[in-house]
Design an enzyme around this catalytic site. Structure first.
Site, PDB file in Angstrom:
ATOM      1  N   GLU A   1       9.161   5.615  -4.344  1.00 17.05           N
ATOM      2  CA  GLU A   1       8.335   6.222  -3.298  1.00 17.05           C
ATOM      3  C   GLU A   1       8.461   7.744  -3.251  1.00 17.05           C
ATOM      4  OE1 GLU A   1       5.997   4.753  -2.320  1.00 17.05           O
ATOM      5  OE2 GLU A   1       6.476   2.617  -2.426  1.00 17.05           O
TER       6      GLU A   1
ATOM      7  N   HIS B   1       1.777   4.967  -9.079  1.00 15.04           N
ATOM      8  CA  HIS B   1       2.822   3.938  -9.075  1.00 15.04           C
ATOM      9  C   HIS B   1       2.806   3.103 -10.356  1.00 15.04           C
ATOM     10  CE1 HIS B   1       5.137   4.021  -5.433  1.00 15.04           C
ATOM     11  NE2 HIS B   1       4.145   3.820  -4.606  1.00 15.04           N
TER      12      HIS B   1
ATOM     13  N   GLU C   1       4.949  -6.797  -1.049  1.00 16.71           N
ATOM     14  CA  GLU C   1       6.058  -5.882  -0.808  1.00 16.71           C
ATOM     15  C   GLU C   1       6.342  -5.808   0.697  1.00 16.71           C
ATOM     16  OE1 GLU C   1       5.631  -1.881  -2.295  1.00 16.71           O
ATOM     17  OE2 GLU C   1       7.697  -1.416  -1.853  1.00 16.71           O
TER      18      GLU C   1
ATOM     19  N   GLY D   1      -0.920   1.662   4.425  1.00 15.14           N
ATOM     20  CA  GLY D   1      -2.029   2.387   3.813  1.00 15.14           C
ATOM     21  C   GLY D   1      -2.642   1.654   2.627  1.00 15.14           C
TER      22      GLY D   1
ATOM     23  N   ASN E   1      -0.062  -3.079  -6.296  1.00 10.57           N
ATOM     24  CA  ASN E   1       0.031  -4.244  -7.174  1.00 10.57           C
ATOM     25  C   ASN E   1      -0.521  -3.939  -8.564  1.00 10.57           C
ATOM     26  OD1 ASN E   1       0.504  -5.774  -4.626  1.00 10.57           O
ATOM     27  ND2 ASN E   1      -1.654  -5.293  -4.346  1.00 10.57           N
TER      28      ASN E   1
ATOM     29  N   GLU F   1      -1.220   5.398  -5.251  1.00 15.24           N
ATOM     30  CA  GLU F   1      -1.104   4.003  -5.720  1.00 15.24           C
ATOM     31  C   GLU F   1      -1.308   3.945  -7.231  1.00 15.24           C
ATOM     32  OE1 GLU F   1       0.216   2.280  -3.539  1.00 15.24           O
ATOM     33  OE2 GLU F   1      -0.375   3.484  -1.799  1.00 15.24           O
TER      34      GLU F   1
HETATM   35  N1  B3K Z   1       4.544   0.375  -1.687  1.00 18.46           N
HETATM   36  C1  B3K Z   1       3.612   0.225  -0.601  1.00 18.46           C
HETATM   37  C2  B3K Z   1       4.266   0.109   0.740  1.00 18.46           C
HETATM   38  C3  B3K Z   1       4.767  -1.257   1.030  1.00 18.46           C
HETATM   39  C4  B3K Z   1       5.243  -1.358   2.452  1.00 18.46           C
HETATM   40  C5  B3K Z   1       5.925  -2.667   2.706  1.00 18.46           C
HETATM   41  N2  B3K Z   1       6.336  -2.814   4.077  1.00 18.46           N
HETATM   42  C6  B3K Z   1       2.613   1.328  -0.578  1.00 18.46           C
HETATM   43  C7  B3K Z   1       3.042   2.608  -1.171  1.00 18.46           C
HETATM   44  O1  B3K Z   1       4.012   3.226  -0.769  1.00 18.46           O
HETATM   45  O2  B3K Z   1       2.431   3.039  -2.099  1.00 18.46           O
HETATM   46 ZN    ZN Z   2       4.173   4.346  -2.614  1.00 17.80          ZN
END
Ligand code: B3K
Ligand code: ZN
Length: 880
Positions: A322, A303, A122, A263, A267, A300
């Site tokens: 987000e 997500h 990402e 952070g 995935n 995470e």
């Molecule tokens: N989705 C990732 C962040 C990706 C950043 C790319 N430059 C972590 C998060 O927000 O959970």
């Molecule tokens: Zn996130």
């Protein structure tokens, strides 16, 4: 380069149903074979060329349905693969690329970190692995075969479930095959191969699925991952009860790496983490670190539903996953800890990170209209303000309609790449309410200002509130339409507490609104007349911070003291103390700039005394005793800012608190001493936080006993929380003892990079003229490395963002240093360089000398040859 625009969105003309990857890991020559099952999208335009994205790729071989394509014919470049007239039926494109993970310093795509290979895709990193339709609305089912030397990478991980593994006969290599049944965009792809330690556990979902949990860390650090594992299990259970969301694979793995641009990354089934958000022990991690680990692990994990099962149609919808996931992790942390204290901490973060962004040249919508470099949009606006919008929605429509809307969203959009409109439509339906105007929160940037005036008429026993909203222009948005602003309020009658709210439609309010204590401000102006008000009340506005706005109201000092002592809303008790402090500090800054002495106000100190002596919640008291930061005060001032005057004013007020409240602070310090073994829970952490805030104030107040206690605490601390707090207190003033303490801290923790990061940051934030020289010297320290993002953030990032006086030194030395660092870093890691450069975002609000210096540093960056798109985007927007 031309910006990508939301209004130009088109569905893809091709889809990729299946991806079979074969990755042969080698340090400098990794071979990737991607077998892509491509077909024309029935919803797309027919007969269009197929254009796959690449980024710095070297193609070795490409076949179409088994037939070799001529690489010399020019259809493939490092950044693109074009088939001018691809088959109008399903076909297989097989692409072989060769990568050099060791040379990958951008930490996007496949790279090496410690004893591992890992990936970060990402937003647009998959195109650094193979040619692909690298956009989130192309969902594919992945099978991944990884092959590596057994000795180099005994652990081979990817998304989904492991379906095969084995030795490769006659070689020292082995392989594993992973299969992920859930279609996903390529930004959620991950693989890891490495020599790692691990801990394992199990979670049984409410429908009985047994999920094998693994956390992979550097060998020897296994014991440091147990808190993360505990947080993971609590997150999984919480998502079932709070949102009805169950985990969907047989495996969930987390890998902690030490080189990571942000952070962590969600995935599918294989989260990759910055080790800072996994590893903890009482002696190496602070209570704040534990809380962050809990929050990021949860974020995470959450997500998996909000981001993975339902992903984004395009990157303009980034806040769809987000903002929503931040909202979910805030709710989780509030349930795990103290909701009131958590809210205060979240609002502090919003004001410190998002408000300045919204007030400066980098302001953008929660859903942007255009971008040059998407990685520059992983901002506090998308994340934190995005979460606030969802919180407001919940306040407006109520818990029940909110829960129903979430269920609808999961039901309707599971397995799709969705938009903000899709999301909002679920709540419009569940609440039976038109949310068109509410959606402006997504499409207009800037922090609205709500101005309130009040008149009390003792004869008529009425209290009239006039509310108005206004929004300043932001880049590209000269004027704004009114927002829907939920104003949660109460009228506080001294020690008698909340008055019952009475008003009728003729008074501008509805019974429903007043029953919930939530007034909706949807027009530029609104008047409400409250009846039967026996005494002049102190209005408690925006309880719980019910909207991300700035509030202007002329509370009297006695109003503020009343609210600190008696507001039934604890957020607003804290807010009243902040408002009082801000007012005093602004007065002091004026006085200091005019050559006078900082203001002093015994009523303020008395209000703090009451809380310190009577509050039963140490964590809350600690928040009340913590003044707004220097950057917060600068933002309140807004223009012609002099950071030195702010520093002097704030320091003087802290000294006055420490001095005048030394008795209750010493008493709290003694009373709250840790007894028994360490626990990271909220209650114990709250006690430590008040104790350490007290210590810091006592040292500020130059109370000899405080200085003695700080030295003693530093020498005997058994937790990192207490050790670093004592070191911070001792570092406030220059002294030989400070240098000795810093040196001994280093000696005690050398070799633990995450602890040394704290040591770097603390020194970078010393508000003294020598700080820059110290930071420069530390850049040559063997523990520092420009190649590691955590080191860069701890030393240079902390200096730029956390040392207002020295970064903004009037001779421009701080700006020059950071600009040079950005330019040097840009050649290695543009994403981290661009992030660092954003420290300049408030430069226009400075007084003229500093403004001139900041501008010339920015112009020097802008004029440097060979800038990355990331840094170019930030510098150009900053100067625009
Ligand atoms: N989705 C990732 C962040 C990706 C950043 C790319 N430059 C972590 C998060 O927000 O959970
Ligand atoms: Zn996130």
């Amino acid at each position: 380069a031309e910006p990508v625009r939301l209004k130009d969105y088109r569905v893809p003309d091709h889809l990729i149903d299946k991806v079979d990857l074969d990755v042969k890991l080698r340090a400098t020559a990794t071979q990737v074979t991607a077998r892509l099952s491509i077909k024309p999208n029935p919803k797309g335009r027919p007969d269009t060329p197929l254009v796959l994205d690449g980024d710095g790729l070297a193609a070795r071989r490409i076949t179409l349905d088994g037939v070799d394509l001529d690489l010399a014919s020019g259809f493939v470049t490092p950044s693109q693969l074009t088939l001018t007239s691809p088959p109008q039926r399903p076909f297989i494109l097989e692409i072989e690329t060769e990568l050099d993970p060791t040379a990958n310093t951008r930490l996007m795509g496949l790279y090496r970190t410690g004893h591992a290979y890992c990936t970060q895709c990402e937003a647009e990193g998959f195109r650094r692995i193979t040619y692909f339709l690298d956009r989130p609305d192309v969902l594919s089912v992945y099978t991944t075969r990884i092959e590596a030397e057994v000795s180099e990478a005994p652990a081979l991980l990817s998304n989904g479930n492991k379906i095969a593994e084995g030795k490769i006969d006659g070689t020292s290599r082995h392989f594993a095959v992973w299969s992920d049944p859930f279609p996903k965009p390529c930004y959620l792809f991950a693989l890891v191969g490495g020599d790692l330690g691990s801990i394992h556990d199990e979670f049984v979902t409410r429908s009985g699925r047994r999920v094998a949990l693994g956390i992979y860390v550097e060998h020897g650090k296994e014991a440091f991952a147990t808190y993360a594992m505990d947080a993971l299990k609590r997150s999984m259970a919480w998502d079932e009860t709070a949102f009805g969301r169950e985990y969907d694979l047989d495996v969930f793995n987390i890998v902690a790496v030490s080189d990571f641009n942000m952070g962590a990354m969600e995935n599918k089934g294989l989260n990759v983490f910055n080790d800072k958000y996994v590893l903890a022990s009482p002696a190496t991690a602070t209570d704040a670190d534990y809380a962050h680990i809990e929050a990021v692990i949860a974020h995470e994990y959450f997500h998996n539903w909000t981001g993975n099962r339902i992903t984004c149609r395009d990157w303009f919808q980034l806040c769809l996953k987000e903002g929503l996931t931040v909202f979910r992790d805030h709710e989780f942390s509030s349930d795990m800890r103290s909701r009131a204290v958590h809210r205060i901490a979240d609002v502090r973060t919003l004001r410190a990170q998002q408000f300045p962004e919204d007030a400066g040249p980098l302001a953008h919508n929660v859903r942007p209209d255009a971008y040059l470099e998407i990685n520059n949009f992983y901002t506090a606006t998308i994340y934190e303000k995005g979460a606030e919008i969802i919180r407001m929605l919940k306040v407006l429509i109520g818990d029940e309609a909110f829960a129903k809307g979430m269920d609808l969203y999961f039901e309707r959009f599971d397995g799709t790449a969705a938009t903000i409109e899709d999301f909002i439509s679920c709540f419009a339906e569940s609440a039976q309410r038109d949310l068109t105007q509410f959606s402006r929160w997504y499409n207009q940037s800037g922090t609205p200002l709500v101005s309130v005036t009040a008149v009390y008429d003792p004869a008529a026993r009425t209290f009239t509130l006039d509310l108005s909203q206004s929004s300043k222009p932001t880049p590209g948005q000269p004027t704004k339409e009114p927002f829907v602003i939920p104003v949660e309020l109460g009228l506080v009658a001294g020690e008698h507490g909340d008055l019952k709210l009475r008003a009728g439609e003729e008074d501008g309010a509805s019974g429903v609104e007043l029953g919930r204590g939530i007034i909706e401000l949807t027009t530029p102006r609104r008047r409400i007349v409250f009846r039967d008000v026996p005494v002049r009340p102190s209005p408690s506005l925006f309880r719980g911070f019910s909207a991300p706005v700035r509030v202007e109201y002329d509370w009297s000092e006695s109003d503020l003291v009343t609210l600190v002592a008696h507001d039934s809303d604890s957020f607003n008790r804290w807010q009243a103390a902040q408002t009082f402090a801000t007012r005093l500090l602004l007065r002091s800054v004026e006085a200091v700039r005019a050559g006078g002495a900082p203001a002093y106000e015994p009523n303020f100190i008395d209000a703090l005394r009451i809380v310190t002596e009577t509050s039963a919640d140490p964590a809350f008291t600690a928040q009340v005793l913590t003044l707004p930061g220097e950057a917060d005060i600068a933002r309140e001032i807004g223009q012609d800012v002099d950071p030195d005057a702010i520093h002097v004013a704030r320091k003087a007020l802290r000294a006055a608190i420490g001095h005048d409240l030394s008795q209750p602070l010493l008493a709290a310090y003694a009373r709250l001493e840790d007894k028994g073994p360490y626990s990271p829970d909220a209650a114990a952490a709250g006690r430590r936080s008040l104790r350490n805030v007290a210590l810091d104030l006592l040292v500020s107040g130059e109370i000899p006993e405080g200085v003695r206690l700080a030295a003693a605490q530093f020498a005997s601390a058994s937790t990192m929380t207490d050790e670093i707090a004592a070191l911070g207190a001792l570092s406030q003033a220059a002294s030989a003892e400070r240098e000795t303490a810093l040196e001994s801290f280093y000696q005690n923790h050398a070799g633990d990079a995450l602890v040394i990061d704290k040591w770097f940051a603390l020194q970078a934030m010393i508000a003294e003229p020598g700080a820059l020289a110290r930071v420069k010297k530390l850049t040559a320290h063997p523990a520092f490395s420009l190649a590691n993002p955590n080191r860069v953030r701890s030393l240079i990032g902390a200096f730029a963002a956390g040392n207002q006086t020295q970064f903004n030194a009037p001779d421009g030395s701080g700006y020059d240093f950071v600009a040079d660092a950005v330019l040097e870093l840009d050649r290695k890691n543009p994403q981290v360089a661009a992030r660092l450069l954003a420290a300049f975002r408030s430069w226009r609000s400075l007084e003229s000398v500093r403004r001139g210096q900041a501008e010339s540093a920015l112009r020097r960056v802008a004029g440097s040859p060979g800038l990355s798109p990331d840094v170019r985007d930030i510098v150009e927007r900053s100067l625009a």
